[in-house]
Design a protein around this motif. Sequence first.
Motif, PDB file in Angstrom:
ATOM      1  N   GLN A   1       0.815  -1.216   0.000  1.00 57.97           N
ATOM      2  CA  GLN A   1       0.000   0.000   0.000  1.00 57.97           C
ATOM      3  C   GLN A   1       0.854   1.274   0.000  1.00 57.97           C
ATOM      4  OE1 GLN A   1      -2.619  -0.554   3.357  1.00 57.97           O
ATOM      5  NE2 GLN A   1      -4.041  -1.737   2.120  1.00 57.97           N
ATOM      6  N   LEU A   2       1.946   1.233  -0.745  1.00 63.20           N
ATOM      7  CA  LEU A   2       2.848   2.373  -0.796  1.00 63.20           C
ATOM      8  C   LEU A   2       2.180   3.594  -1.435  1.00 63.20           C
ATOM      9  CD1 LEU A   2       5.657   3.037   0.156  1.00 63.20           C
ATOM     10  CD2 LEU A   2       6.521   2.367  -2.074  1.00 63.20           C
ATOM     11  N   GLN A   3       1.295   3.375  -2.395  1.00 62.79           N
ATOM     12  CA  GLN A   3       0.587   4.493  -3.011  1.00 62.79           C
ATOM     13  C   GLN A   3      -0.212   5.263  -1.953  1.00 62.79           C
ATOM     14  OE1 GLN A   3      -2.626   3.441  -5.605  1.00 62.79           O
ATOM     15  NE2 GLN A   3      -3.255   5.544  -5.859  1.00 62.79           N
ATOM     16  N   HIS A   4      -0.918   4.526  -1.118  1.00 69.16           N
ATOM     17  CA  HIS A   4      -1.715   5.162  -0.064  1.00 69.16           C
ATOM     18  C   HIS A   4      -0.811   5.930   0.905  1.00 69.16           C
ATOM     19  CE1 HIS A   4      -4.917   5.795   2.794  1.00 69.16           C
ATOM     20  NE2 HIS A   4      -4.214   5.194   3.735  1.00 69.16           N
ATOM     21  N   LYS A   5       0.311   5.355   1.267  1.00 68.64           N
ATOM     22  CA  LYS A   5       1.256   6.017   2.171  1.00 68.64           C
ATOM     23  C   LYS A   5       1.835   7.276   1.537  1.00 68.64           C
ATOM     24  CE  LYS A   5       2.288   1.646   4.394  1.00 68.64           C
ATOM     25  NZ  LYS A   5       3.225   0.536   4.511  1.00 68.64           N
ATOM     26  N   PHE A   6       2.144   7.201   0.240  1.00 70.98           N
ATOM     27  CA  PHE A   6       2.640   8.368  -0.485  1.00 70.98           C
ATOM     28  C   PHE A   6       1.612   9.492  -0.450  1.00 70.98           C
ATOM     29  CE2 PHE A   6       2.748  10.658  -4.581  1.00 70.98           C
ATOM     30  CZ  PHE A   6       3.996  11.255  -4.471  1.00 70.98           C
ATOM     31  N   GLU A   7       0.344   9.149  -0.716  1.00 68.60           N
ATOM     32  CA  GLU A   7      -0.724  10.150  -0.688  1.00 68.60           C
ATOM     33  C   GLU A   7      -0.877  10.768   0.705  1.00 68.60           C
ATOM     34  OE1 GLU A   7      -2.357  11.461  -3.119  1.00 68.60           O
ATOM     35  OE2 GLU A   7      -2.097  10.064  -4.758  1.00 68.60           O
ATOM     36  N   GLN A   8      -0.710   9.964   1.751  1.00 68.02           N
ATOM     37  CA  GLN A   8      -0.789  10.485   3.114  1.00 68.02           C
ATOM     38  C   GLN A   8       0.330  11.483   3.393  1.00 68.02           C
ATOM     39  OE1 GLN A   8      -0.812   6.754   5.301  1.00 68.02           O
ATOM     40  NE2 GLN A   8      -2.931   7.124   5.921  1.00 68.02           N
ATOM     41  N   VAL A   9       1.531  11.158   2.942  1.00 70.28           N
ATOM     42  CA  VAL A   9       2.676  12.058   3.149  1.00 70.28           C
ATOM     43  C   VAL A   9       2.437  13.382   2.424  1.00 70.28           C
ATOM     44  CG1 VAL A   9       5.129  12.400   2.637  1.00 70.28           C
ATOM     45  CG2 VAL A   9       4.340  10.242   3.605  1.00 70.28           C
ATOM     46  N   ILE A  10       1.969  13.318   1.188  1.00 75.55           N
ATOM     47  CA  ILE A  10       1.683  14.540   0.430  1.00 75.55           C
ATOM     48  C   ILE A  10       0.628  15.372   1.159  1.00 75.55           C
ATOM     49  CG2 ILE A  10       0.715  15.451  -1.731  1.00 75.55           C
ATOM     50  CD1 ILE A  10       3.566  14.441  -2.019  1.00 75.55           C
ATOM     51  N   ALA A  11      -0.419  14.726   1.635  1.00 76.99           N
ATOM     52  CA  ALA A  11      -1.472  15.447   2.350  1.00 76.99           C
ATOM     53  C   ALA A  11      -0.933  16.107   3.618  1.00 76.99           C
ATOM     54  CB  ALA A  11      -2.616  14.493   2.696  1.00 76.99           C
ATOM     55  N   LEU A  12      -0.089  15.398   4.348  1.00 74.68           N
ATOM     56  CA  LEU A  12       0.495  15.977   5.560  1.00 74.68           C
ATOM     57  C   LEU A  12       1.383  17.166   5.229  1.00 74.68           C
ATOM     58  CD1 LEU A  12       1.433  12.746   7.540  1.00 74.68           C
ATOM     59  CD2 LEU A  12      -0.274  14.453   8.185  1.00 74.68           C
ATOM     60  N   MET A  13       2.158  17.054   4.177  1.00 73.21           N
ATOM     61  CA  MET A  13       3.035  18.155   3.792  1.00 73.21           C
ATOM     62  C   MET A  13       2.224  19.352   3.319  1.00 73.21           C
ATOM     63  SD  MET A  13       6.300  16.309   2.079  1.00 73.21           S
ATOM     64  CE  MET A  13       7.328  17.749   2.177  1.00 73.21           C
ATOM     65  N   GLU A  14       1.130  19.127   2.621  1.00 72.79           N
ATOM     66  CA  GLU A  14       0.281  20.225   2.188  1.00 72.79           C
ATOM     67  C   GLU A  14      -0.294  20.949   3.392  1.00 72.79           C
ATOM     68  OE1 GLU A  14      -2.442  18.273  -0.455  1.00 72.79           O
ATOM     69  OE2 GLU A  14      -1.122  18.597  -2.186  1.00 72.79           O
ATOM     70  N   ASP A  15      -0.691  20.206   4.412  1.00 73.45           N
ATOM     71  CA  ASP A  15      -1.206  20.824   5.631  1.00 73.45           C
ATOM     72  C   ASP A  15      -0.127  21.645   6.314  1.00 73.45           C
ATOM     73  OD1 ASP A  15      -3.709  19.758   5.277  1.00 73.45           O
ATOM     74  OD2 ASP A  15      -3.439  18.116   6.686  1.00 73.45           O
ATOM     75  N   ASN A  16       1.094  21.110   6.416  1.00 73.05           N
ATOM     76  CA  ASN A  16       2.201  21.831   7.058  1.00 73.05           C
ATOM     77  C   ASN A  16       2.557  23.097   6.291  1.00 73.05           C
ATOM     78  OD1 ASN A  16       2.438  20.024   9.138  1.00 73.05           O
ATOM     79  ND2 ASN A  16       4.059  18.850   8.188  1.00 73.05           N
ATOM     80  N   ILE A  17       2.570  23.025   4.975  1.00 68.18           N
ATOM     81  CA  ILE A  17       2.872  24.205   4.178  1.00 68.18           C
ATOM     82  C   ILE A  17       1.793  25.266   4.388  1.00 68.18           C
ATOM     83  CG2 ILE A  17       3.012  25.059   1.795  1.00 68.18           C
ATOM     84  CD1 ILE A  17       4.523  22.447   1.148  1.00 68.18           C
ATOM     85  N   TYR A  18       0.538  24.851   4.459  1.00 69.14           N
ATOM     86  CA  TYR A  18      -0.555  25.787   4.676  1.00 69.14           C
ATOM     87  C   TYR A  18      -0.398  26.467   6.030  1.00 69.14           C
ATOM     88  CZ  TYR A  18      -5.176  27.712   5.404  1.00 69.14           C
ATOM     89  OH  TYR A  18      -6.219  28.560   5.659  1.00 69.14           O
ATOM     90  N   GLU A  19      -0.049  25.692   7.078  1.00 69.76           N
ATOM     91  CA  GLU A  19       0.112  26.272   8.402  1.00 69.76           C
ATOM     92  C   GLU A  19       1.274  27.253   8.419  1.00 69.76           C
ATOM     93  OE1 GLU A  19      -1.435  22.263  10.708  1.00 69.76           O
ATOM     94  OE2 GLU A  19       0.507  23.081  11.196  1.00 69.76           O
ATOM     95  N   CYS A  20       2.375  26.930   7.757  1.00 68.78           N
ATOM     96  CA  CYS A  20       3.520  27.839   7.717  1.00 68.78           C
ATOM     97  C   CYS A  20       3.152  29.144   7.025  1.00 68.78           C
ATOM     98  CB  CYS A  20       4.703  27.191   6.979  1.00 68.78           C
ATOM     99  SG  CYS A  20       5.436  25.829   7.891  1.00 68.78           S
TER     100      CYS A  20
END
Length: 52
Positions: A29-48
């Motif tokens: 399920q690496l695709q799902h994990k990749f999508e989770q990482v991207i989503a987390l990074m998008e949230d962090n960038i938004y907060e910054c």
Amino acid sequence: MAEIYKYAKRYRSQIVAALDANPTTKRTQLQHKFEQVIALMEDNIYECCSEA
């Protein structure tokens, strides 16, 4: 890390397609994990950006 994120975001669809096509990455399920990482990074960038 920001450079990796830019690369991943730019080639997101190609990366997801490649991960989905590979039996090993599909099984783990690496695709799902990749999508989770991207989503987390998008949230962090938004907060910054919102703190500035």
